[in-house]
Design a protein around this motif. Structure first.
Motif, PDB file in Angstrom:
ATOM      1  N   VAL A  39       0.732  -1.163   0.050  1.00 40.68           N
ATOM      2  CA  VAL A  39       0.049   0.099   0.106  1.00 40.68           C
ATOM      3  C   VAL A  39       0.774   1.116   0.020  1.00 40.68           C
ATOM      4  CG1 VAL A  39      -1.777   1.294   1.208  1.00 40.68           C
ATOM      5  CG2 VAL A  39      -1.813  -1.242   1.174  1.00 40.68           C
ATOM      6  N   ALA A  40       1.821   1.155   0.919  1.00 39.69           N
ATOM      7  CA  ALA A  40       2.755   2.475   0.979  1.00 39.69           C
ATOM      8  C   ALA A  40       3.472   2.731  -0.229  1.00 39.69           C
ATOM      9  CB  ALA A  40       3.738   2.289   2.180  1.00 39.69           C
ATOM     10  N   SER A  41       4.164   1.600  -0.791  1.00 39.89           N
ATOM     11  CA  SER A  41       4.841   1.818  -1.980  1.00 39.89           C
ATOM     12  C   SER A  41       4.070   2.040  -3.000  1.00 39.89           C
ATOM     13  CB  SER A  41       5.499   0.357  -2.224  1.00 39.89           C
ATOM     14  OG  SER A  41       6.249   0.265  -3.589  1.00 39.89           O
ATOM     15  N   MET A  42       2.865   1.688  -3.574  1.00 36.96           N
ATOM     16  CA  MET A  42       2.124   2.148  -4.634  1.00 36.96           C
ATOM     17  C   MET A  42       1.843   3.491  -4.542  1.00 36.96           C
ATOM     18  SD  MET A  42       1.962  -0.473  -6.544  1.00 36.96           S
ATOM     19  CE  MET A  42       0.804   0.167  -7.777  1.00 36.96           C
ATOM     20  N   GLY A  43       1.447   3.958  -3.328  1.00 32.47           N
ATOM     21  CA  GLY A  43       1.162   5.263  -3.196  1.00 32.47           C
ATOM     22  C   GLY A  43       2.340   6.141  -3.303  1.00 32.47           C
ATOM     23  N   GLY A  44       3.618   5.841  -2.753  1.00 33.18           N
ATOM     24  CA  GLY A  44       4.675   6.504  -2.926  1.00 33.18           C
ATOM     25  C   GLY A  44       5.185   6.817  -4.320  1.00 33.18           C
ATOM     26  N   ILE A  45       5.079   5.810  -4.996  1.00 34.17           N
ATOM     27  CA  ILE A  45       5.433   5.795  -6.665  1.00 34.17           C
ATOM     28  C   ILE A  45       4.543   6.596  -7.280  1.00 34.17           C
ATOM     29  CG2 ILE A  45       5.830   4.316  -8.779  1.00 34.17           C
ATOM     30  CD1 ILE A  45       8.146   4.178  -6.805  1.00 34.17           C
ATOM     31  N   ALA A  46       3.326   6.553  -7.267  1.00 32.32           N
ATOM     32  CA  ALA A  46       2.258   7.330  -8.026  1.00 32.32           C
ATOM     33  C   ALA A  46       2.707   8.825  -7.693  1.00 32.32           C
ATOM     34  CB  ALA A  46       1.050   6.796  -7.678  1.00 32.32           C
ATOM     35  N   GLY A  47       2.767   9.158  -6.104  1.00 32.11           N
ATOM     36  CA  GLY A  47       3.013  10.663  -5.794  1.00 32.11           C
ATOM     37  C   GLY A  47       4.354  11.030  -6.401  1.00 32.11           C
ATOM     38  N   SER A  48       5.519  10.186  -6.349  1.00 31.39           N
ATOM     39  CA  SER A  48       6.547  10.900  -6.945  1.00 31.39           C
ATOM     40  C   SER A  48       6.546  11.110  -8.331  1.00 31.39           C
ATOM     41  CB  SER A  48       7.755   9.880  -6.658  1.00 31.39           C
ATOM     42  OG  SER A  48       7.643   8.585  -7.474  1.00 31.39           O
ATOM     43  N   GLN A  49       5.885  10.461  -9.216  1.00 34.67           N
ATOM     44  CA  GLN A  49       5.882  10.715 -10.586  1.00 34.67           C
ATOM     45  C   GLN A  49       4.908  11.915 -10.622  1.00 34.67           C
ATOM     46  OE1 GLN A  49       3.231   7.158 -11.523  1.00 34.67           O
ATOM     47  NE2 GLN A  49       5.173   6.021 -12.429  1.00 34.67           N
ATOM     48  N   THR A  50       3.899  12.189  -9.975  1.00 28.41           N
ATOM     49  CA  THR A  50       3.219  13.510 -10.336  1.00 28.41           C
ATOM     50  C   THR A  50       4.067  14.667  -9.609  1.00 28.41           C
ATOM     51  OG1 THR A  50       1.125  12.459  -9.908  1.00 28.41           O
ATOM     52  CG2 THR A  50       1.020  14.840  -9.509  1.00 28.41           C
ATOM     53  N   LEU A  51       4.694  14.462  -8.642  1.00 29.79           N
ATOM     54  CA  LEU A  51       5.586  15.392  -7.992  1.00 29.79           C
ATOM     55  C   LEU A  51       6.728  15.923  -8.967  1.00 29.79           C
ATOM     56  CD1 LEU A  51       6.312  17.393  -5.402  1.00 29.79           C
ATOM     57  CD2 LEU A  51       7.815  15.494  -4.782  1.00 29.79           C
ATOM     58  N   THR A  52       7.352  14.770  -9.657  1.00 29.95           N
ATOM     59  CA  THR A  52       8.745  15.138 -10.336  1.00 29.95           C
ATOM     60  C   THR A  52       7.966  15.979 -11.594  1.00 29.95           C
ATOM     61  OG1 THR A  52       9.651  13.018  -9.818  1.00 29.95           O
ATOM     62  CG2 THR A  52      10.236  14.000 -11.982  1.00 29.95           C
ATOM     63  N   LEU A  53       6.933  15.431 -12.115  1.00 29.57           N
ATOM     64  CA  LEU A  53       6.332  16.496 -13.143  1.00 29.57           C
ATOM     65  C   LEU A  53       6.149  17.838 -12.828  1.00 29.57           C
ATOM     66  CD1 LEU A  53       4.846  15.493 -16.133  1.00 29.57           C
ATOM     67  CD2 LEU A  53       2.777  15.400 -14.993  1.00 29.57           C
ATOM     68  N   MET A  54       5.589  17.906 -11.665  1.00 29.14           N
ATOM     69  CA  MET A  54       5.266  19.339 -11.364  1.00 29.14           C
ATOM     70  C   MET A  54       6.610  20.119 -11.080  1.00 29.14           C
ATOM     71  SD  MET A  54       2.027  20.004 -10.899  1.00 29.14           S
ATOM     72  CE  MET A  54       2.237  21.405  -9.631  1.00 29.14           C
ATOM     73  N   VAL A  55       7.539  19.447 -10.565  1.00 28.91           N
ATOM     74  CA  VAL A  55       8.683  20.093 -10.270  1.00 28.91           C
ATOM     75  C   VAL A  55       9.317  20.658 -11.406  1.00 28.91           C
ATOM     76  CG1 VAL A  55      11.027  19.877  -9.398  1.00 28.91           C
ATOM     77  CG2 VAL A  55       9.321  19.184  -7.969  1.00 28.91           C
ATOM     78  N   ARG A  56       9.433  19.701 -12.368  1.00 26.76           N
ATOM     79  CA  ARG A  56       9.897  20.068 -13.955  1.00 26.76           C
ATOM     80  C   ARG A  56       9.282  21.167 -14.369  1.00 26.76           C
ATOM     81  NH1 ARG A  56       9.278  16.179 -18.822  1.00 26.76           N
ATOM     82  NH2 ARG A  56       7.162  17.222 -18.922  1.00 26.76           N
ATOM     83  N   ALA A  57       7.659  21.187 -14.457  1.00 24.50           N
ATOM     84  CA  ALA A  57       6.913  22.171 -14.875  1.00 24.50           C
ATOM     85  C   ALA A  57       7.442  23.610 -14.124  1.00 24.50           C
ATOM     86  CB  ALA A  57       5.528  21.803 -14.885  1.00 24.50           C
ATOM     87  N   MET A  58       7.401  23.615 -13.055  1.00 21.05           N
ATOM     88  CA  MET A  58       7.696  24.571 -12.366  1.00 21.05           C
ATOM     89  C   MET A  58       9.123  25.363 -12.656  1.00 21.05           C
ATOM     90  SD  MET A  58       6.265  24.105  -8.368  1.00 21.05           S
ATOM     91  CE  MET A  58       4.442  24.401  -8.014  1.00 21.05           C
ATOM     92  N   ALA A  59      10.053  24.501 -13.062  1.00 21.57           N
ATOM     93  CA  ALA A  59      11.552  24.937 -13.331  1.00 21.57           C
ATOM     94  C   ALA A  59      11.250  25.641 -14.731  1.00 21.57           C
ATOM     95  CB  ALA A  59      12.333  23.847 -13.477  1.00 21.57           C
ATOM     96  N   LEU A  60      10.322  25.029 -15.600  1.00 28.45           N
ATOM     97  CA  LEU A  60      10.195  25.581 -16.862  1.00 28.45           C
ATOM     98  C   LEU A  60       9.191  26.791 -16.934  1.00 28.45           C
ATOM     99  CD1 LEU A  60      10.418  22.310 -18.668  1.00 28.45           C
ATOM    100  CD2 LEU A  60      12.324  23.855 -18.477  1.00 28.45           C
ATOM    101  N   ASN A  61       8.744  27.080 -15.783  1.00 26.55           N
ATOM    102  CA  ASN A  61       7.849  28.382 -15.614  1.00 26.55           C
ATOM    103  C   ASN A  61       6.301  27.987 -16.708  1.00 26.55           C
ATOM    104  OD1 ASN A  61       9.282  29.974 -14.345  1.00 26.55           O
ATOM    105  ND2 ASN A  61      10.514  30.541 -16.063  1.00 26.55           N
ATOM    106  N   GLN A  62       6.042  26.652 -16.354  1.00 29.38           N
ATOM    107  CA  GLN A  62       4.871  26.365 -17.085  1.00 29.38           C
ATOM    108  C   GLN A  62       3.482  26.226 -16.340  1.00 29.38           C
ATOM    109  OE1 GLN A  62       6.500  22.434 -18.648  1.00 29.38           O
ATOM    110  NE2 GLN A  62       6.466  23.298 -20.781  1.00 29.38           N
ATOM    111  N   ILE A  63       3.605  26.282 -15.043  1.00 32.16           N
ATOM    112  CA  ILE A  63       2.611  26.243 -14.072  1.00 32.16           C
ATOM    113  C   ILE A  63       2.099  27.723 -13.864  1.00 32.16           C
ATOM    114  CG2 ILE A  63       1.686  25.644 -11.705  1.00 32.16           C
ATOM    115  CD1 ILE A  63       2.593  23.213 -13.478  1.00 32.16           C
ATOM    116  N   ALA A  64       0.819  28.086 -14.057  1.00 33.88           N
ATOM    117  CA  ALA A  64       0.306  29.517 -13.911  1.00 33.88           C
ATOM    118  C   ALA A  64      -1.081  29.091 -13.248  1.00 33.88           C
ATOM    119  CB  ALA A  64       0.105  30.111 -15.359  1.00 33.88           C
ATOM    120  N   PRO A  65      -1.741  30.124 -12.644  1.00 37.91           N
ATOM    121  CA  PRO A  65      -2.935  30.136 -12.065  1.00 37.91           C
ATOM    122  C   PRO A  65      -4.203  29.529 -12.947  1.00 37.91           C
ATOM    123  CG  PRO A  65      -1.942  32.102 -11.316  1.00 37.91           C
ATOM    124  CD  PRO A  65      -1.205  31.377 -12.445  1.00 37.91           C
ATOM    125  N   GLY A  66      -4.198  30.148 -14.275  1.00 33.64           N
ATOM    126  CA  GLY A  66      -4.978  29.625 -15.327  1.00 33.64           C
ATOM    127  C   GLY A  66      -4.981  28.072 -15.570  1.00 33.64           C
TER     128      GLY A  66
END
Length: 448
Positions: free
Chosen positions: A322-349
């Protein structure tokens, strides 16, 4: 052989030699064209005593350049080993950009001594750079650029360049009497043009100017989208400050990547491979303590369901899934978000659309893997209720991971905290606590 494989081979060759032969071999590599950045990486791969010995044996003109290319702690390990005389001779050779690079990582007394020793012109440029914040482009711009009046002829420009013995540049910047930017000219275009032609008619079209207040990631992105190898940096009044080139963009991008890579474990991109044991132990120990607190929180959650675990031993076997599946799924989303933020692709809209998209992915993956894991667990322990329990926990945890994988970096960014540094720890804690609570809480209701 790739550049990194070649570097590894060079380090191996040097390490196999005796002390004096190591210095000779390294210097022969330099004579064959080894760049200062590669020399710095080679020295970083050696223990401190060997590193200092090799640095001392370098050609004198490379001492400052190699030190500047090094990571902060590595640079200090060499500087701290120098005698007072060696230190003064080294500091006296600093230029403004090197001093800016060193200033954030050396003791105040060393920087104060450097300020007293460097040339007056370099000190003036250093003071100009200090008018900008550490993360602003104006602090790091190369101020030693060739400038010429925009309205003079090619003949006059040639005379001026010969008089001041300018090095051959790629671009010459045109300014007016108030030093405001008026254009850029390719140096070779000046050489090819007739004497009577005025420089302003040779100016390149659509040259992008970068404001000195731009953040470093923003300036790197601008350089990536430019067809020119260097771009002018100006202030709010369009007064020319200097320039930044593609080498600056590459080194800055590398530093940003290394900072995010190291931050995930509580370390600094400037950390030394051969840092003193006690110093490294203290630094890493703090991060281990933070992780201990989050682990205790997860353990407390488990402890709330001690009775049900004691009666249904299979729960203890299945909890890591249970812990492992949640951790992997979360890290995938988090990595995507951190990369998008580094590229200034995240905006309120686009935040809500992104959240909805990630929740959709989480729901599909949650249901799919819940069916697979629930079915396997039910067959393994011959219990439909147990299979259904873990299936529900998997769905809840993967959707939670997707939700917080988007929200955590956004909130941390609002709080001016680096999502790459704290995001993974917080997310792991959330998925562990939610996953265990969903799994054990459901089990206590349906299995007892």
């Amino acid at each position: 052989m790739s550049e990194f494989q070649d570097l590894s081979h060079q380090i191996e060759l040097i390490s196999l030699e005796e002390d004096q032969e190591q210095s000779r071999l390294l210097n022969s590599m330099i004579e064959e064209g080894l760049e200062s950045s590669s020399v710095a990486l080679i020295l970083e791969a050696f223990p401190i005593e060997d590193r200092v010995r090799l640095w001392r044996a370098l050609p004198l003109e490379l001492h400052i350049e190699v030190l500047t290319e090094m990571r902060a702690e590595v640079r200090y390990s060499i500087i701290d080993s120098l005698s007072d005389t060696e230190l003064k001779l080294t500091l006296a050779k600093l230029d403004n950009l090197s001093l800016i690079e060193w200033a954030d990582s050396l003791p105040e007394e060393i920087i104060s001594e450097a300020i007293q020793l460097i040339e007056k012109d370099e000190l003036e440029l250093y003071d100009q750079a200090n008018e900008f914040e550490e993360d602003e482009l104006g602090r790091w711009a190369e101020r030693k650029v060739i400038t010429l009046p925009f309205n003079i002829t090619v003949e006059k420009a040639t005379v001026l360049m010969e008089r001041y013995s300018y090095d051959t540049p790629q671009q010459v910047y045109l300014i007016d009497r108030r030093k405001k930017f008026r254009g850029a000219v390719n140096y070779y275009e000046i050489l090819r043009s007739e004497n009577h032609v005025r420089l302003k008619t040779l100016a390149l079209d659509n040259v992008t100017t970068l404001n000195g207040k731009l953040t470093l990631p923003e300036s790197v992105e601008a350089l990536e989208h430019s067809s020119l190898s260097a771009l002018p940096v100006v202030d709010d009044d369009q007064t020319l400050i200097g320039e930044v080139d593609w080498q600056f963009a590459l080194s800055t991008q590398r530093e940003i990547y290394e900072a995010r890579l190291m931050a995930g474990t509580g370390m600094d991109e400037g950390d030394d491979l051969f840092a003193p044991i006690m110093k490294s132990s203290q630094k890493r120990g703090v991060w281990l303590g933070i992780n201990l607190l989050t682990a205790i929180l997860a353990s407390v959650t488990i402890g709330l369901f001690e009775d049900v675990i004691a009666q249904v031993v299979a729960l203890a076997v299945l909890m890591p899934i249970v812990a492992s599946m949640g951790g992997i799924a979360g890290s995938q989303t988090l990595t995507l978000m951190v990369r998008a933020m580094a590229l200034n692709q995240i905006a309120p809209g686009n935040r809500f659309a992104l959240l909805k998209n990630e929740l959709g992915i989480g729901s599909i993956n949650g249901l799919l893997w819940a069916l697979i894991i629930g079915g396997l667990a039910g067959l393994w322990f011959q219990s439909t209720l147990l299979g259904s329990t873990i299936a529900l926990a998997i769905v809840v945890n993967i959707i939670t991971a997707a939700l917080f994988g988007v929200l955590i970096p956004i909130v941390l960014d609002k709080l001016k905290l680096d999502p790459a540094l704290a995001g993974s720890v917080i997310l792991t804690t959330v998925t562990d606590v939610v996953g265990f609570f969903a799994f054990l809480g459901t089990a206590s209701l349906v299995l007892l």
